[in-house]
Design an enzyme around this catalytic site. Structure first.
Site, short mmCIF file in Angstrom:
data_model
loop_
_atom_site.label_atom_id
_atom_site.label_comp_id
_atom_site.label_asym_id
_atom_site.label_seq_id
_atom_site.Cartn_x
_atom_site.Cartn_y
_atom_site.Cartn_z
N HIS A 97 0.86 -1.19 0.00
CA HIS A 97 0.00 0.00 0.00
C HIS A 97 0.90 1.24 0.00
O HIS A 97 0.87 2.02 0.95
CB HIS A 97 -0.90 0.01 1.24
CG HIS A 97 -1.86 -1.13 1.35
ND1 HIS A 97 -2.75 -1.26 2.40
CD2 HIS A 97 -2.09 -2.19 0.54
CE1 HIS A 97 -3.48 -2.36 2.23
NE2 HIS A 97 -3.09 -2.95 1.11
N TYR A 211 16.10 -5.20 -18.30
CA TYR A 211 16.67 -4.22 -17.38
C TYR A 211 16.20 -4.53 -15.95
O TYR A 211 15.14 -5.10 -15.76
CB TYR A 211 16.22 -2.82 -17.80
CG TYR A 211 16.90 -1.71 -17.05
CD1 TYR A 211 18.23 -1.38 -17.33
CD2 TYR A 211 16.27 -1.03 -16.03
CE1 TYR A 211 18.88 -0.38 -16.62
CE2 TYR A 211 16.90 -0.02 -15.32
CZ TYR A 211 18.20 0.29 -15.62
OH TYR A 211 18.84 1.28 -14.91
P1 13P Z 1 -2.51 -9.70 5.00
O1 13P Z 1 -3.71 -10.59 5.17
O2 13P Z 1 -1.44 -10.30 4.15
O3 13P Z 1 -1.97 -9.24 6.34
O4 13P Z 1 -2.99 -8.45 4.14
C1 13P Z 1 -3.45 -7.26 4.61
C2 13P Z 1 -3.88 -6.34 3.52
O5 13P Z 1 -3.73 -5.18 3.62
C3 13P Z 1 -4.48 -6.90 2.31
O6 13P Z 1 -4.61 -6.00 1.29
#
Ligand code: 13P
Length: 216
Positions: A97, A211
């Protein structure tokens, strides 16, 4: 009983998770990583702080989604599995994220050809997969479609996926995508950026193949 090689692969996933946060492309436990392994994949466990993550907590999942019932794979295991099933040339999937990628994804903005490095993601845009609830088959289908012919995509109101032939390539690309997102975000503060023509991206695609860091 995990072999030494198996353990090295598991540790490389944990190291990559830790470096996602150190590189500033993820925060907390929101990211997850998978690596093709034999007739299946190794994937991070759900909601586990990377600092505490141990090799034996990395989940082995068969290509049918089966895994040890005592283990809890990432909530995003569906798109990891579906991407690896759909794309035999791909061995690693990185989901995070990152702030700028996610800002664009929230705004529903794909990344256009503002910089030639976009070709590293396989084309002249980085698409945004339409929103679907995290962990669902619907999200997985949107992600696989947004990745068609590409190595990265954004997920609306969610984050980013980068894939590669190796974990080092996928990690490298994740950083490049976040850099492009940041550049695009910066350009939008000033005005409407000029774009590179499709023909130039085609030209760069030919030159840039291979690359990035060596596969390992
Ligand atoms: P996890 O279940 O891998 O902890 O994922 C959290 C999450 O943000 C999924 O988009």
């Amino acid at each position: 009983m995990p072999t030494t090689k198996d353990r090295e692969k598991r540790q490389s996933i944990i190291d990559a998770c830790r470096s996602m946060n150190a590189l500033g492309i993820n925060q907390g436990t929101s990211g997850n990583i998978s690596l093709r392994h034999g007739e299946g994949l190794l994937i991070t466990p759900t909601s586990t702080p990377y600092e505490a993550m141990q090799p034996e907590q990395i989940v082995f999942m068969g290509l049918d989604g089966s895994h040890d019932a005592a283990q809890r794979p990432s909530s995003e295991w569906r798109f990891h599995l579906d991407i690896l099933r759909a794309r035999p040339e791909i061995n690693a999937v990185v989901h995070a994220h990152p702030i700028y990628s996610t800002i664009l994804a929230i705004m529903g903005l794909e990344i256009p050809p503002i910089h030639y490095m976009i070709a590293c993601a396989g084309g002249d845009t980085i698409r945004v997969a339409p929103y679907a609830t995290f962990g669902t088959q619907e999200l997985s289908e949107h992600a696989v479609r947004a990745l068609e012919g590409r190595l990265a995509c954004l997920l609306e109101h969610h984050g980013m996926i980068a894939v590669g032939a190796s974990l080092s390539k996928a990690m490298w690309l994740a950083v490049e995508v976040e850099t492009l997102a940041r550049q695009y975000h910066g350009c939008l503060q000033i005005g409407t950026p000029r774009l590179l023509p499709k023909a130039e991206i085609e030209n760069v695609l030919g030159r840039i193949a291979g690359y990035g860091p060596a596969d390992k």
